[in-house]
Write a protein that holds these residues in place. Sequence first.
Motif, PDB file in Angstrom:
ATOM      1  N   GLY A 270      30.341  33.633  14.221  1.00  0.00           N
ATOM      2  CA  GLY A 270      31.856  33.271  14.299  1.00  0.00           C
ATOM      3  C   GLY A 270      33.022  34.208  13.774  1.00  0.00           C
ATOM      4  O   GLY A 270      34.221  34.022  13.810  1.00  0.00           O
ATOM      5  N   GLY A 271      32.534  35.476  13.678  1.00  0.00           N
ATOM      6  CA  GLY A 271      33.641  36.289  13.461  1.00  0.00           C
ATOM      7  C   GLY A 271      34.210  36.949  14.651  1.00  0.00           C
ATOM      8  O   GLY A 271      33.965  36.426  15.828  1.00  0.00           O
TER       9      GLY A 271
ATOM     10  N   LYS B 278      34.252  52.324  17.768  1.00  0.00           N
ATOM     11  CA  LYS B 278      34.302  51.732  16.465  1.00  0.00           C
ATOM     12  C   LYS B 278      33.258  51.679  15.603  1.00  0.00           C
ATOM     13  O   LYS B 278      33.146  52.058  14.444  1.00  0.00           O
ATOM     14  CB  LYS B 278      35.196  50.569  16.618  1.00  0.00           C
ATOM     15  N   GLN B 279      32.266  51.136  16.135  1.00  0.00           N
ATOM     16  CA  GLN B 279      30.988  51.300  15.540  1.00  0.00           C
ATOM     17  C   GLN B 279      30.355  52.351  15.062  1.00  0.00           C
ATOM     18  O   GLN B 279      29.878  52.780  13.949  1.00  0.00           O
ATOM     19  CB  GLN B 279      29.956  50.569  16.552  1.00  0.00           C
ATOM     20  N   ALA B 280      30.497  53.334  16.106  1.00  0.00           N
ATOM     21  CA  ALA B 280      29.969  54.880  15.641  1.00  0.00           C
ATOM     22  C   ALA B 280      30.925  55.364  14.474  1.00  0.00           C
ATOM     23  O   ALA B 280      30.521  56.092  13.630  1.00  0.00           O
ATOM     24  CB  ALA B 280      30.297  55.984  16.574  1.00  0.00           C
TER      25      ALA B 280
ATOM     26  N   ILE C 165      20.033  56.008  11.377  1.00  0.00           N
ATOM     27  CA  ILE C 165      19.579  54.520  10.920  1.00  0.00           C
ATOM     28  C   ILE C 165      20.783  53.771  10.823  1.00  0.00           C
ATOM     29  O   ILE C 165      20.928  52.546  11.177  1.00  0.00           O
ATOM     30  CB  ILE C 165      18.962  54.908   9.506  1.00  0.00           C
ATOM     31  N   THR C 166      21.983  54.480  10.225  1.00  0.00           N
ATOM     32  CA  THR C 166      23.071  53.559  10.114  1.00  0.00           C
ATOM     33  C   THR C 166      23.827  52.731  11.295  1.00  0.00           C
ATOM     34  O   THR C 166      24.340  51.981  11.339  1.00  0.00           O
ATOM     35  CB  THR C 166      24.115  54.339   9.222  1.00  0.00           C
ATOM     36  N   PHE C 167      23.713  53.674  12.471  1.00  0.00           N
ATOM     37  CA  PHE C 167      24.202  53.293  13.592  1.00  0.00           C
ATOM     38  C   PHE C 167      23.785  52.059  14.259  1.00  0.00           C
ATOM     39  O   PHE C 167      24.328  51.145  14.311  1.00  0.00           O
ATOM     40  CB  PHE C 167      24.422  54.366  14.678  1.00  0.00           C
ATOM     41  N   PRO C 168      22.203  52.250  14.521  1.00  0.00           N
ATOM     42  CA  PRO C 168      21.760  50.760  14.874  1.00  0.00           C
ATOM     43  C   PRO C 168      22.138  49.536  13.983  1.00  0.00           C
ATOM     44  O   PRO C 168      22.322  48.311  14.530  1.00  0.00           O
ATOM     45  CB  PRO C 168      20.299  51.081  14.955  1.00  0.00           C
TER      46      PRO C 168
ATOM     47  N   GLY D 144      24.623  44.478  12.721  1.00  0.00           N
ATOM     48  CA  GLY D 144      25.807  43.854  11.904  1.00  0.00           C
ATOM     49  C   GLY D 144      26.681  43.214  12.729  1.00  0.00           C
ATOM     50  O   GLY D 144      27.227  42.229  12.434  1.00  0.00           O
ATOM     51  N   TRP D 145      27.370  43.983  13.514  1.00  0.00           N
ATOM     52  CA  TRP D 145      28.633  43.861  14.152  1.00  0.00           C
ATOM     53  C   TRP D 145      28.420  42.406  14.982  1.00  0.00           C
ATOM     54  O   TRP D 145      29.080  41.769  15.105  1.00  0.00           O
ATOM     55  CB  TRP D 145      28.818  45.298  15.147  1.00  0.00           C
TER      56      TRP D 145
END
Length: 120
Positions: free
Chosen positions: A73-74, A87-89, A57-60, A65-66
């Motif tokens: 604009g991030g 990095k996402q993982a 659940i957290t990875f997707p 979010g990323w």
Amino acid sequence: MKRCLATILALLLLFPLSAAGTDSKTVTYEPYQSGEFPQWAYELRRGETLFFGSLVITFPLVVLGWNGINLMGGDLPTSPAFETTLKQAGVACVLSFGIALADWIIGEVQEKHQNAKQDY
């Protein structure tokens, strides 16, 4: 060489993967005894299950979010793609570890609370 390896693999797939000579009707499974494993092993297994279960659940969610932060604009890195995925993982693993750790802490607090109730 490739044909020989393919033939061997095909022959291996023809054989049953169960133990030879065992009948599934004669195999009986016994449940674990109450003191068969130490308590820390049960807690570690629960933490492992929560970690990998929540990682699905957290990875997707981290990827969404990323990308959402970058759309607003991030300035989060998006290239190279492999490093960004790592990095996402990593962020997803930290979140999943936090979930497993929070569950363990909650369990410890509840156990202390129950032990305190029994003492009275």
